[in-house]
Design a protein around this motif. Structure first.
Motif, PDB file in Angstrom:
ATOM      1  N   ARG A  41       0.933 -12.679  23.815  1.00 25.65           N
ATOM      2  CA  ARG A  41      -0.496 -12.933  23.648  1.00 25.65           C
ATOM      3  C   ARG A  41      -1.020 -12.176  22.433  1.00 25.65           C
ATOM      4  O   ARG A  41      -0.636 -11.024  22.217  1.00 25.65           O
ATOM      5  CB  ARG A  41      -1.246 -12.512  24.905  1.00 25.65           C
ATOM      6  N   LYS A  42      -1.914 -12.851  21.676  1.00 24.37           N
ATOM      7  CA  LYS A  42      -2.416 -12.221  20.457  1.00 24.37           C
ATOM      8  C   LYS A  42      -3.741 -12.828  20.030  1.00 24.37           C
ATOM      9  O   LYS A  42      -4.114 -13.921  20.441  1.00 24.37           O
ATOM     10  CB  LYS A  42      -1.416 -12.366  19.320  1.00 24.37           C
ATOM     11  N   PHE A  43      -4.430 -12.080  19.182  1.00 29.38           N
ATOM     12  CA  PHE A  43      -5.632 -12.535  18.502  1.00 29.38           C
ATOM     13  C   PHE A  43      -5.473 -12.244  17.031  1.00 29.38           C
ATOM     14  O   PHE A  43      -4.837 -11.250  16.653  1.00 29.38           O
ATOM     15  CB  PHE A  43      -6.876 -11.753  18.959  1.00 29.38           C
ATOM     16  N   GLN A  44      -6.077 -13.078  16.198  1.00 37.06           N
ATOM     17  CA  GLN A  44      -6.242 -12.746  14.789  1.00 37.06           C
ATOM     18  C   GLN A  44      -7.744 -12.735  14.543  1.00 37.06           C
ATOM     19  O   GLN A  44      -8.421 -13.754  14.705  1.00 37.06           O
ATOM     20  CB  GLN A  44      -5.548 -13.745  13.884  1.00 37.06           C
ATOM     21  N   ILE A  45      -8.253 -11.560  14.182  1.00 38.56           N
ATOM     22  CA  ILE A  45      -9.685 -11.375  13.999  1.00 38.56           C
ATOM     23  C   ILE A  45      -9.916 -10.691  12.666  1.00 38.56           C
ATOM     24  O   ILE A  45      -9.472  -9.552  12.465  1.00 38.56           O
ATOM     25  CB  ILE A  45     -10.290 -10.531  15.144  1.00 38.56           C
ATOM     26  N   GLU A  46     -10.555 -11.407  11.754  1.00 38.50           N
ATOM     27  CA  GLU A  46     -10.931 -10.866  10.452  1.00 38.50           C
ATOM     28  C   GLU A  46      -9.761 -10.217   9.723  1.00 38.50           C
ATOM     29  O   GLU A  46      -9.871  -9.126   9.171  1.00 38.50           O
ATOM     30  CB  GLU A  46     -12.093  -9.885  10.608  1.00 38.50           C
ATOM     31  N   GLY A  47      -8.605 -10.865   9.736  1.00 32.36           N
ATOM     32  CA  GLY A  47      -7.437 -10.382   9.010  1.00 32.36           C
ATOM     33  C   GLY A  47      -6.584  -9.364   9.750  1.00 32.36           C
ATOM     34  O   GLY A  47      -5.563  -8.914   9.241  1.00 32.36           O
ATOM     35  N   TYR A  48      -6.990  -8.991  10.947  1.00 31.61           N
ATOM     36  CA  TYR A  48      -6.229  -8.050  11.766  1.00 31.61           C
ATOM     37  C   TYR A  48      -5.561  -8.803  12.901  1.00 31.61           C
ATOM     38  O   TYR A  48      -6.132  -9.743  13.454  1.00 31.61           O
ATOM     39  CB  TYR A  48      -7.144  -6.974  12.358  1.00 31.61           C
ATOM     40  N   ASN A  49      -4.366  -8.376  13.253  1.00 39.57           N
ATOM     41  CA  ASN A  49      -3.650  -8.957  14.384  1.00 39.57           C
ATOM     42  C   ASN A  49      -3.675  -7.980  15.549  1.00 39.57           C
ATOM     43  O   ASN A  49      -3.385  -6.792  15.376  1.00 39.57           O
ATOM     44  CB  ASN A  49      -2.199  -9.269  14.004  1.00 39.57           C
ATOM     45  N   HIS A  69       3.234  -0.676  31.936  1.00 40.42           N
ATOM     46  CA  HIS A  69       2.140  -0.216  31.081  1.00 40.42           C
ATOM     47  C   HIS A  69       1.644  -1.372  30.215  1.00 40.42           C
ATOM     48  O   HIS A  69       2.427  -2.220  29.794  1.00 40.42           O
ATOM     49  CB  HIS A  69       2.603   0.934  30.186  1.00 40.42           C
ATOM     50  N   ASN A  70       0.346  -1.415  29.969  1.00 40.09           N
ATOM     51  CA  ASN A  70      -0.256  -2.422  29.100  1.00 40.09           C
ATOM     52  C   ASN A  70      -0.415  -1.826  27.708  1.00 40.09           C
ATOM     53  O   ASN A  70      -1.169  -0.865  27.530  1.00 40.09           O
ATOM     54  CB  ASN A  70      -1.613  -2.864  29.637  1.00 40.09           C
ATOM     55  N   ILE A  71       0.309  -2.403  26.754  1.00 39.97           N
ATOM     56  CA  ILE A  71       0.325  -1.876  25.391  1.00 39.97           C
ATOM     57  C   ILE A  71      -0.007  -2.998  24.421  1.00 39.97           C
ATOM     58  O   ILE A  71       0.588  -4.072  24.469  1.00 39.97           O
ATOM     59  CB  ILE A  71       1.716  -1.301  25.050  1.00 39.97           C
ATOM     60  N   MET A  72      -0.959  -2.720  23.542  1.00 40.25           N
ATOM     61  CA  MET A  72      -1.347  -3.677  22.502  1.00 40.25           C
ATOM     62  C   MET A  72      -1.389  -2.948  21.162  1.00 40.25           C
ATOM     63  O   MET A  72      -1.818  -1.800  21.091  1.00 40.25           O
ATOM     64  CB  MET A  72      -2.724  -4.272  22.800  1.00 40.25           C
ATOM     65  N   TRP A  73      -0.943  -3.627  20.122  1.00 40.68           N
ATOM     66  CA  TRP A  73      -0.930  -3.073  18.772  1.00 40.68           C
ATOM     67  C   TRP A  73      -1.969  -3.762  17.912  1.00 40.68           C
ATOM     68  O   TRP A  73      -2.199  -4.962  18.053  1.00 40.68           O
ATOM     69  CB  TRP A  73       0.453  -3.267  18.154  1.00 40.68           C
ATOM     70  N   VAL A  74      -2.558  -3.006  16.984  1.00 48.14           N
ATOM     71  CA  VAL A  74      -3.449  -3.550  15.968  1.00 48.14           C
ATOM     72  C   VAL A  74      -2.711  -3.433  14.643  1.00 48.14           C
ATOM     73  O   VAL A  74      -2.283  -2.338  14.255  1.00 48.14           O
ATOM     74  CB  VAL A  74      -4.787  -2.782  15.886  1.00 48.14           C
ATOM     75  N   MET A  75      -2.549  -4.573  13.976  1.00 46.74           N
ATOM     76  CA  MET A  75      -1.781  -4.595  12.733  1.00 46.74           C
ATOM     77  C   MET A  75      -2.551  -5.317  11.635  1.00 46.74           C
ATOM     78  O   MET A  75      -3.355  -6.195  11.916  1.00 46.74           O
ATOM     79  CB  MET A  75      -0.453  -5.312  12.967  1.00 46.74           C
ATOM     80  N   LYS A  76      -2.261  -4.935  10.418  1.00 45.06           N
ATOM     81  CA  LYS A  76      -2.733  -5.679   9.253  1.00 45.06           C
ATOM     82  C   LYS A  76      -1.504  -5.872   8.396  1.00 45.06           C
ATOM     83  O   LYS A  76      -0.914  -4.900   7.919  1.00 45.06           O
ATOM     84  CB  LYS A  76      -3.820  -4.937   8.502  1.00 45.06           C
ATOM     85  N   GLY A  77      -1.082  -7.138   8.259  1.00 43.87           N
ATOM     86  CA  GLY A  77       0.208  -7.400   7.632  1.00 43.87           C
ATOM     87  C   GLY A  77       1.301  -6.850   8.541  1.00 43.87           C
ATOM     88  O   GLY A  77       1.318  -7.117   9.723  1.00 43.87           O
TER      89      GLY A  77
END
Length: 95
Positions: A41-49, A69-77
């Motif tokens: 599952r993912k979102f792309q919001i204003e150039g961030y993943n 555990h629930n783990i989510m990463w915020v990435m740019k590129g």
């Protein structure tokens, strides 16, 4: 900038891990998407993943995801900027 990123990350995290299908940020609606190979599952919001941790990887983070555990990463590129671990935001950028 940190507070803005934190706010967006926590909103995306809530949607990803609470079986919702969209998030509203600054009046815009973003729909939950899935990666093509693993179906993460993912979102792309204003150039961030904003993407959930792949539990099938060999990393310690994947092991934590397998443990529940629930783990989510915020990435740019390809750069990791932040992580949300069990609802707690962690800024990974250098201070």
């Amino acid at each position: 900038m940190v507070e803005n990123l934190r706010e967006k990350a926590l909103k995306a995290y809530e949607v990803i891990f609470n079986d919702q299908d969209s998030v509203e940020i600054d009046g815009d609606h973003y729909h939950l998407d899935y990666t093509s190979l693993q179906g993460l599952r993912k979102f792309q919001i204003e150039g961030y993943n904003y993407i959930e941790q792949n539990p099938e990887k060999g990393s310690s983070w994947a092991e934590k995801a397998r443990e529940g555990h629930n783990i989510m990463w915020v990435m740019k590129g390809r750069r990791y900027l932040a992580q949300v671990f069990d609802g707690e935001f962690r800024d990974l950028r250098k201070k």
